[in-house]
Design a protein around this motif. Structure first.
Motif, PDB file in Angstrom:
ATOM      1  N   TRP A 143       0.835  -1.185   0.000  1.00 64.31           N
ATOM      2  CA  TRP A 143       0.000   0.000   0.000  1.00 64.31           C
ATOM      3  C   TRP A 143       0.878   1.245   0.000  1.00 64.31           C
ATOM      4  O   TRP A 143       2.039   1.204   0.394  1.00 64.31           O
ATOM      5  CB  TRP A 143      -0.894   0.019   1.250  1.00 64.31           C
ATOM      6  CG  TRP A 143      -1.901  -1.083   1.292  1.00 64.31           C
ATOM      7  CD1 TRP A 143      -1.693  -2.401   1.603  1.00 64.31           C
ATOM      8  CD2 TRP A 143      -3.291  -0.961   1.029  1.00 64.31           C
ATOM      9  NE1 TRP A 143      -2.844  -3.112   1.550  1.00 64.31           N
ATOM     10  CE2 TRP A 143      -3.864  -2.251   1.200  1.00 64.31           C
ATOM     11  CE3 TRP A 143      -4.115   0.091   0.661  1.00 64.31           C
ATOM     12  CZ2 TRP A 143      -5.220  -2.493   1.016  1.00 64.31           C
ATOM     13  CZ3 TRP A 143      -5.474  -0.143   0.496  1.00 64.31           C
ATOM     14  CH2 TRP A 143      -6.019  -1.425   0.655  1.00 64.31           C
ATOM     15  N   LYS A 145       0.509   5.737   0.824  1.00 64.25           N
ATOM     16  CA  LYS A 145      -0.345   6.812   1.297  1.00 64.25           C
ATOM     17  C   LYS A 145      -0.506   7.845   0.193  1.00 64.25           C
ATOM     18  O   LYS A 145       0.476   8.368  -0.314  1.00 64.25           O
ATOM     19  CB  LYS A 145       0.244   7.457   2.550  1.00 64.25           C
ATOM     20  CG  LYS A 145       0.178   6.574   3.785  1.00 64.25           C
ATOM     21  CD  LYS A 145       0.694   7.311   5.011  1.00 64.25           C
ATOM     22  CE  LYS A 145       0.577   6.446   6.250  1.00 64.25           C
ATOM     23  NZ  LYS A 145       1.086   7.154   7.461  1.00 64.25           N
ATOM     24  N   ALA A 150      -4.584   9.155   2.681  1.00 68.72           N
ATOM     25  CA  ALA A 150      -5.473   8.030   2.401  1.00 68.72           C
ATOM     26  C   ALA A 150      -4.688   6.883   1.772  1.00 68.72           C
ATOM     27  O   ALA A 150      -3.812   7.090   0.934  1.00 68.72           O
ATOM     28  CB  ALA A 150      -6.587   8.476   1.457  1.00 68.72           C
TER      29      ALA A 150
END
Length: 402
Positions: A143, A145, A150
């Motif tokens: 992942w 940010k 988010a």
């Protein structure tokens, strides 16, 4: 014929961990671990350390590396590793060294997989790949940010979460080594060019040290990751109390002291002498029993010295023995500076915790009941292993990816 040369950039400045490249993991300085890993690969013919630091250069030379002085303008925080490699290649060319393949190793990776490094060199040398780097397989969901913090998926679909066995792996660079054709690297001025391959290494070797926490983690797992190695040395130096004895002393009503020693230790010392391996007893105490035991064993003794490390250096110089080729056996905090000097810091199992953490090897038998014999047997086994004829097997290729 052109050479395969390992080049290890190791600058002196380090903000996160002061003197990082000479910090010890598993009893060995980081720069020395990297030099030793390169030397263990049969595919590498020369090991070079490029540094701006005299202490790093001294340790690297002690462990057998050639030294290239790294200019200050190539050793700052903003200087790239590529710039240091190119400077080292120019220096070697000036010495008449024809470099065909460069193995770029980093001292911040304490657990370099020698087999994977060797296979990577063969892969480049055979021209099946132009550049190969060490990496670990990962099936992790990554992942990042995004705007405002988010989270956003990187390598997967949020609405589809396949099982591990149904996914293809990704590969994460470990930073341990990069192997390249020298000519291609000079042209690209970057470690990745042409056909790029992956040398997959075990996850347990993948730690890279940039923080104090990572250094402490590496120290904690070193005994689990390091392969047991024969203690191949040219000399043995030991403390006396707590090593040749159990660290207790008997005092009679007249104040006369006596200790208990092991006949097994005496035989171990005799075997070392017969093998031509000198032994020194080095003690801060001035006690007739130490001199008497040394005479009985027929070995050198230095006692009543405040600075054991300086005495060790002087003895090593006088006997023409490199510190990296000495095993030092100790048990207490006054042995720490000597343990930090030698290539094989050894501890008895009941040693002080700081000594245990500084040791490359912890013996099975405690002081006074066979510790010296335990070390002697390991040293003699190391001498035998070093003199055994080498056998070779065909190299296997690491996993490749373009």
């Amino acid at each position: 014929m052109s050479e395969t040369v390992a080049i290890i950039p190791a600058r002196g400045g380090s903000k996160g961990i002061p003197r990082k490249n000479v910090q010890r993991v598993g009893g060995v300085p980081l720069i020395a671990r990297t030099v030793a890993a390169a030397q263990q690969s049969p595919a590498i013919g020369r090991v070079v350390v490029t540094t701006d630091d005299a202490d790093i250069a001294a340790v690297a030379a002690e462990w057998g590396a050639d030294i290239v002085g790294r200019p200050a303008d190539l050793a700052g925080d903003e200087a790239s590793s590529e710039s240091a490699l190119l400077h080292a290649l120019d220096d070697l060319a000036g010495r008449g060294v024809d470099v065909g393949v460069v193995a770029f190793l980093q001292a911040t990776s304490p657990f370099i997989d020698v087999d994977a490094l060797t296979d990577a060199v063969h892969l480049v040398r055979s021209r099946r790949r132009d550049s190969v780097f060490s990496a670990v397989e990962t099936y992790g969901f990554l992942w990042e940010k995004g705007a405002g913090g988010a989270a956003a998926a990187v390598n997967h679909d949020l609405e589809f979460r396949p099982r591990r066995q149904d996914r293809d792996p990704h590969y994460l660079e470990t930073g341990a080594f990069y192997v390249m054709r020298a000519a291609g690297f000079r042209a690209a001025r970057h470690r990745f060019f042409g056909s790029i391959g992956i040398a997959e290494v075990p996850a347990r070797t993948a730690i890279e040290i940039d923080t104090v926490d990572e250094l402490e983690l590496a120290r904690a797992i070193a005994s689990l990751v390091d392969r047991p190695a024969p203690i191949d040395v040219d000399a043995v130096v030991t403390d006396f109390d707590g090593v040749h004895t159990d660290d207790t002393v008997r005092v009679d009503q007249h104040g006369v002291e006596s200790v208990v020693v092991s006949r097994s230790d005496g035989m171990g010392v005799s075997l070392l002498r017969d093998a031509g391996i000198p032994l020194l007893i080095l003690s801060t105490e001035a006690n007739p029993v130490v001199a008497a035991r040394a005479r009985k064993l027929g070995v050198d003794v230095i006692q009543a010295v405040h600075d054991k490390a300086a005495a060790l250096r002087e003895w090593a110089d006088a006997h023409g023995v490199r510190l990296s080729r000495i095993a030092y056996l100790g048990n207490d905090v006054n042995d720490l500076r000597c343990l930090d000097l030698v290539g094989w810091p050894i501890a008895v199992p009941d040693a002080h915790p700081l000594v245990l953490s500084a040791a490359r090897v912890v013996l099975d038998r405690p002081g006074g009941v066979g510790a010296v014999r335990d070390l002697a047997d390991r040293v003699l086994a190391g001498r035998a292993a070093a003199s055994a004829p080498l056998t070779t097997t065909p190299p296997t290729s690491p996993q490749e990816a373009s």
